[in-house]
Design an enzyme around this catalytic site. Structure first.
Site, PDB file in Angstrom:
ATOM      1  N   TYR A 121     -14.652   3.533  10.676  1.00  0.00           N
ATOM      2  CA  TYR A 121     -13.202   3.491  10.412  1.00  0.00           C
ATOM      3  C   TYR A 121     -12.443   4.097  11.585  1.00  0.00           C
ATOM      4  O   TYR A 121     -11.503   3.504  12.129  1.00  0.00           O
ATOM      5  CB  TYR A 121     -12.875   4.261   9.116  1.00  0.00           C
ATOM      6  CG  TYR A 121     -11.432   4.690   9.047  1.00  0.00           C
ATOM      7  CD1 TYR A 121     -10.434   3.786   8.728  1.00  0.00           C
ATOM      8  CD2 TYR A 121     -11.047   6.002   9.362  1.00  0.00           C
ATOM      9  CE1 TYR A 121      -9.097   4.166   8.712  1.00  0.00           C
ATOM     10  CE2 TYR A 121      -9.727   6.390   9.346  1.00  0.00           C
ATOM     11  CZ  TYR A 121      -8.755   5.480   9.024  1.00  0.00           C
ATOM     12  OH  TYR A 121      -7.443   5.854   9.023  1.00  0.00           O
ATOM     13  N   GLY A 152       0.823  -1.213   0.000  1.00  0.00           N
ATOM     14  CA  GLY A 152       0.000   0.000   0.000  1.00  0.00           C
ATOM     15  C   GLY A 152       0.855   1.260   0.000  1.00  0.00           C
ATOM     16  O   GLY A 152       2.086   1.201  -0.092  1.00  0.00           O
ATOM     17  N   SER A 204      -4.219   7.099  13.883  1.00  0.00           N
ATOM     18  CA  SER A 204      -4.555   8.315  13.128  1.00  0.00           C
ATOM     19  C   SER A 204      -4.928   9.440  14.077  1.00  0.00           C
ATOM     20  O   SER A 204      -5.492   9.200  15.153  1.00  0.00           O
ATOM     21  CB  SER A 204      -5.742   7.974  12.229  1.00  0.00           C
ATOM     22  OG  SER A 204      -6.337   9.137  11.740  1.00  0.00           O
ATOM     23  N   ASN A 253      -9.584  11.748  -1.194  1.00  0.00           N
ATOM     24  CA  ASN A 253      -8.616  12.598  -0.486  1.00  0.00           C
ATOM     25  C   ASN A 253      -8.139  13.744  -1.370  1.00  0.00           C
ATOM     26  O   ASN A 253      -8.167  13.670  -2.597  1.00  0.00           O
ATOM     27  CB  ASN A 253      -7.414  11.780  -0.005  1.00  0.00           C
ATOM     28  CG  ASN A 253      -7.825  10.786   1.061  1.00  0.00           C
ATOM     29  OD1 ASN A 253      -7.721   9.583   0.857  1.00  0.00           O
ATOM     30  ND2 ASN A 253      -8.318  11.265   2.171  1.00  0.00           N
ATOM     31  N   LEU A 254      -7.679  14.780  -0.693  1.00  0.00           N
ATOM     32  CA  LEU A 254      -7.351  16.024  -1.389  1.00  0.00           C
ATOM     33  C   LEU A 254      -6.244  15.873  -2.444  1.00  0.00           C
ATOM     34  O   LEU A 254      -6.413  16.305  -3.593  1.00  0.00           O
ATOM     35  CB  LEU A 254      -6.934  17.084  -0.346  1.00  0.00           C
ATOM     36  CG  LEU A 254      -6.497  18.436  -0.890  1.00  0.00           C
ATOM     37  CD1 LEU A 254      -7.617  19.092  -1.694  1.00  0.00           C
ATOM     38  CD2 LEU A 254      -6.063  19.351   0.251  1.00  0.00           C
ATOM     39  N   THR A 266     -12.986  20.775  -6.068  1.00  0.00           N
ATOM     40  CA  THR A 266     -13.857  21.582  -5.212  1.00  0.00           C
ATOM     41  C   THR A 266     -13.204  21.729  -3.846  1.00  0.00           C
ATOM     42  O   THR A 266     -12.850  20.721  -3.224  1.00  0.00           O
ATOM     43  CB  THR A 266     -15.237  20.898  -5.055  1.00  0.00           C
ATOM     44  OG1 THR A 266     -15.790  20.717  -6.357  1.00  0.00           O
ATOM     45  CG2 THR A 266     -16.176  21.741  -4.218  1.00  0.00           C
ATOM     46  N   GLY A 311     -19.039  16.080   8.080  1.00  0.00           N
ATOM     47  CA  GLY A 311     -18.118  15.355   8.962  1.00  0.00           C
ATOM     48  C   GLY A 311     -16.697  15.890   8.978  1.00  0.00           C
ATOM     49  O   GLY A 311     -15.854  15.371   9.713  1.00  0.00           O
ATOM     50  N   LYS A 315      -9.703   2.456  14.700  1.00  0.00           N
ATOM     51  CA  LYS A 315      -8.381   2.929  15.158  1.00  0.00           C
ATOM     52  C   LYS A 315      -8.382   3.041  16.685  1.00  0.00           C
ATOM     53  O   LYS A 315      -7.436   2.619  17.352  1.00  0.00           O
ATOM     54  CB  LYS A 315      -8.040   4.281  14.518  1.00  0.00           C
ATOM     55  CG  LYS A 315      -7.804   4.197  13.013  1.00  0.00           C
ATOM     56  CD  LYS A 315      -6.577   3.376  12.665  1.00  0.00           C
ATOM     57  CE  LYS A 315      -6.383   3.166  11.191  1.00  0.00           C
ATOM     58  NZ  LYS A 315      -5.410   2.136  10.837  1.00  0.00           N
ATOM     59  N   TYR A 352      -0.839   9.202  12.814  1.00  0.00           N
ATOM     60  CA  TYR A 352      -0.465   9.998  11.644  1.00  0.00           C
ATOM     61  C   TYR A 352      -1.415  11.163  11.460  1.00  0.00           C
ATOM     62  O   TYR A 352      -2.621  11.021  11.637  1.00  0.00           O
ATOM     63  CB  TYR A 352      -0.565   9.196  10.338  1.00  0.00           C
ATOM     64  CG  TYR A 352       0.024   7.837  10.298  1.00  0.00           C
ATOM     65  CD1 TYR A 352       1.102   7.475  11.081  1.00  0.00           C
ATOM     66  CD2 TYR A 352      -0.503   6.888   9.412  1.00  0.00           C
ATOM     67  CE1 TYR A 352       1.638   6.203  10.999  1.00  0.00           C
ATOM     68  CE2 TYR A 352       0.025   5.622   9.320  1.00  0.00           C
ATOM     69  CZ  TYR A 352       1.087   5.279  10.125  1.00  0.00           C
ATOM     70  OH  TYR A 352       1.600   4.023  10.034  1.00  0.00           O
ATOM     71  N   PHE A 360     -13.785  22.208  -0.223  1.00  0.00           N
ATOM     72  CA  PHE A 360     -14.986  21.974   0.592  1.00  0.00           C
ATOM     73  C   PHE A 360     -15.130  23.036   1.687  1.00  0.00           C
ATOM     74  O   PHE A 360     -14.798  22.796   2.836  1.00  0.00           O
ATOM     75  CB  PHE A 360     -14.935  20.576   1.205  1.00  0.00           C
ATOM     76  CG  PHE A 360     -14.997  19.455   0.192  1.00  0.00           C
ATOM     77  CD1 PHE A 360     -15.800  19.540  -0.929  1.00  0.00           C
ATOM     78  CD2 PHE A 360     -14.251  18.293   0.377  1.00  0.00           C
ATOM     79  CE1 PHE A 360     -15.865  18.493  -1.850  1.00  0.00           C
ATOM     80  CE2 PHE A 360     -14.305  17.245  -0.538  1.00  0.00           C
ATOM     81  CZ  PHE A 360     -15.111  17.350  -1.662  1.00  0.00           C
TER      82      PHE A 360
HETATM   83  N1  UFG Z   1     -10.721  18.516   0.542  1.00  0.00           N
HETATM   84  C1  UFG Z   1     -11.220  19.391  -0.405  1.00  0.00           C
HETATM   85  N2  UFG Z   1     -11.591  18.882  -1.619  1.00  0.00           N
HETATM   86  C2  UFG Z   1     -11.457  17.560  -1.934  1.00  0.00           C
HETATM   87  C3  UFG Z   1     -10.930  16.687  -0.963  1.00  0.00           C
HETATM   88  C4  UFG Z   1     -10.578  17.188   0.282  1.00  0.00           C
HETATM   89  O1  UFG Z   1     -11.352  20.592  -0.151  1.00  0.00           O
HETATM   90  O2  UFG Z   1     -11.815  17.174  -3.054  1.00  0.00           O
HETATM   91  C5  UFG Z   1     -10.301  19.041   1.857  1.00  0.00           C
HETATM   92  C6  UFG Z   1     -11.067  18.472   3.013  1.00  0.00           C
HETATM   93  O3  UFG Z   1     -12.243  19.214   3.263  1.00  0.00           O
HETATM   94  C7  UFG Z   1     -10.043  18.596   4.131  1.00  0.00           C
HETATM   95  C8  UFG Z   1      -8.704  18.447   3.429  1.00  0.00           C
HETATM   96  O4  UFG Z   1      -8.956  18.689   2.069  1.00  0.00           O
HETATM   97  O5  UFG Z   1     -10.111  19.870   4.677  1.00  0.00           O
HETATM   98  C9  UFG Z   1      -8.092  17.083   3.590  1.00  0.00           C
HETATM   99  O6  UFG Z   1      -9.049  16.103   3.230  1.00  0.00           O
HETATM  100  P1  UFG Z   1      -8.679  14.570   3.034  1.00  0.00           P
HETATM  101  O7  UFG Z   1      -9.927  13.855   2.621  1.00  0.00           O
HETATM  102  O8  UFG Z   1      -7.487  14.435   2.160  1.00  0.00           O
HETATM  103  O9  UFG Z   1      -8.215  14.122   4.480  1.00  0.00           O
HETATM  104  P2  UFG Z   1      -9.021  14.159   5.866  1.00  0.00           P
HETATM  105  O10 UFG Z   1      -8.252  15.068   6.763  1.00  0.00           O
HETATM  106  O11 UFG Z   1     -10.445  14.418   5.734  1.00  0.00           O
HETATM  107  O12 UFG Z   1      -8.948  12.631   6.285  1.00  0.00           O
HETATM  108  C10 UFG Z   1      -7.725  11.984   6.409  1.00  0.00           C
HETATM  109  C11 UFG Z   1      -7.866  10.525   5.989  1.00  0.00           C
HETATM  110  C12 UFG Z   1      -8.721   9.788   6.936  1.00  0.00           C
HETATM  111  C13 UFG Z   1      -8.297  10.018   8.342  1.00  0.00           C
HETATM  112  C14 UFG Z   1      -8.199  11.485   8.638  1.00  0.00           C
HETATM  113  C15 UFG Z   1      -7.658  11.755   9.988  1.00  0.00           C
HETATM  114  O13 UFG Z   1      -8.430  10.443   4.699  1.00  0.00           O
HETATM  115  O14 UFG Z   1      -8.589   8.434   6.626  1.00  0.00           O
HETATM  116  O15 UFG Z   1      -7.324  12.087   7.708  1.00  0.00           O
HETATM  117  O16 UFG Z   1      -6.568  10.936  10.197  1.00  0.00           O
HETATM  118  F1  UFG Z   1      -9.198   9.491   9.204  1.00  0.00           F
END
Ligand code: UFG
Length: 342
Positions: free
Chosen positions: A154, A12, A127, A204-205, A221, A302, A158, A182, A223
């Site tokens: 999920y 992975g 996490s 993910n971003l 986008t 969320g 953890k 992490y 968010f």
């Molecule tokens: N975001 C955008 N546009 C997108 C995708 C994400 O603006 O298309 C923003 C989100 O709103 C957030 C940031 O980018 O503010 C990061 O988002 P991610 O989805 O990349 O990551 P998260 O922080 O939401 O979540 C990650 C992991 C989860 C884990 C979490 C905390 O994906 O598995 O961190 O450890 F649970």
């Protein structure tokens, strides 16, 4: 040659980068992975970087019999780094039992086998999700910040896995554990031989951003830009996956060299700095010279408004720090995306 380390989920994203760092530090690596969210070609990438092909077994850690056969075959495994897990937040809400079954059973099986095969320690991938949204006065968040009720199955796996490790070690099991929490892992190996391979539309971003820059997605986008942050977009602690991988090597050495002071130690693994989504987009454009097509959209349900880590403990105790500048990290993600498109 140093000790043999079993890396679950080693094909992975984080597992493959950690395998590279372990091999480069002289460890012998055995990977087990069921390839449910990765590809055996990753082994080629690891070999290209290090010159060593890690031993590989296509095994699901939930399959106790097959897992035990790995310990029999590779006699002398001294440490485990346990990455193998289902990790999509949204999917976990739809399929909670799958998440509990995969993520809990695999850890329980490994813990059960450890004393029998003389394995000294296990590093567990946790996490910052366990902190939920920390109160403003708790930012940057330390390891002793309160654990909040998980937002998803999920996230709950953890938390429960951390408790399973604590309870097992407290019961007198002859093992040690280091739990690494992490923050947001991003980027790819500088060679672009390994990187993040999301299935389908990325949630993910970074993969969404690089796919947009590559023209695979039309528009990124953001968010929400109405959060209570300086520019209104959410703040995270983006940690370079290679720096994160090196933290595992430090943690493994700490256990195998008998330096761990507590039977279970917990470390935040991040940069210690918060970066907003809009700042990250600016950094990407600056580092790559690519103009990104993005728009401001609705908040994502969320989402946490702002979180970043206090990483003093990892810096002092593990002697580790994340030093790679964000521009360089984003350039590595872009180079990997270009490599994928080829
Ligand atoms: N975001 C955008 N546009 C997108 C995708 C994400 O603006 O298309 C923003 C989100 O709103 C957030 C940031 O980018 O503010 C990061 O988002 P991610 O989805 O990349 O990551 P998260 O922080 O939401 O979540 C990650 C992991 C989860 C884990 C979490 C905390 O994906 O598995 O961190 O450890 F649970």
């Amino acid at each position: 040659m140093k000790d043999t380390v079993l890396v679950t989920g080693g094909t992975g994203f984080i597992g493959s980068h950690t395998t590279v760092e372990l091999q480069q530090a002289g460890y012998n690596v055995v990977i087990v992975d069921n390839l449910s969210n990765s590809n055996a070609d990753v082994l080629d990438g690891i070999e290209k970087i290090t010159g060593i092909r890690p031993a590989f077994e296509k095994v699901d850690c939930c399959d106790m019999k097959a897992l035990e056969a790995v310990f029999e075959k590779y006699n002398g495994i001294k440490g485990i780094i346990h990455f193998a897990a289902s990790k999509a937040v949204g999917e976990s809400v739809e399929k909670p039992l799958m998440y509990y079954r995969n993520n809990l059973n695999s850890l329980i099986n490994l813990l059960e086998l450890m004393p029998k095969y003389g394995v000294k320690g296990i590093i567990f991938s946790s996490s910052c999700t366990v902190y939920g949204q920390p109160d403003a006065e708790n930012l940057p968040v330390t390891e002793s910040a309160p654990i909040k009720k998980a937002e998803s199955p999920y996230g709950n796996t953890k938390q429960v896995n951390e408790e399973i490790i604590q309870d097992y070690v407290n019961s007198g099991a002859p093992i040690k554990s280091i739990i690494l929490r992490y923050f947001n892992p991003i980027g790819s190996h500088p060679t672009a031989y390994i990187g993040e391979l999301p299935n389908g539309v990325p949630a993910n971003l970074i993969p969404y951003l690089t796919q947009t820059a590559a023209g695979i997605r039309e528009c990124l986008t953001v968010f929400g830009d109405n959060y209570n942050t300086p520019d209104g977009s959410c703040i995270r602690d983006y940690i370079y996956v290679v720096d994160l991988a090196k933290a595992h090597v430090c943690a493994m050495a700490r256990i195998l060299d008998g330096k761990a002071e507590e039977p279970v130690e917990i470390f935040n693994i991040g940069t210690g700095h918060g970066v907003s989504v809009l700042e990250l987009i600016n950094s990407f454009e600056r580092a790559t010279g690519v103009k990104l097509n993005y728009k401001i959209g609705e908040r994502r349900a969320g989402d946490i408004e702002a979180i970043w880590g206090n990483v003093d403990k990892a810096n002092k105790v593990l002697g580790w720090s994340a030093n790679t500048p964000l521009d360089e990290v984003l350039l590595s993600a872009w180079n990997w995306q270009k490599h994928l498109v080829k």
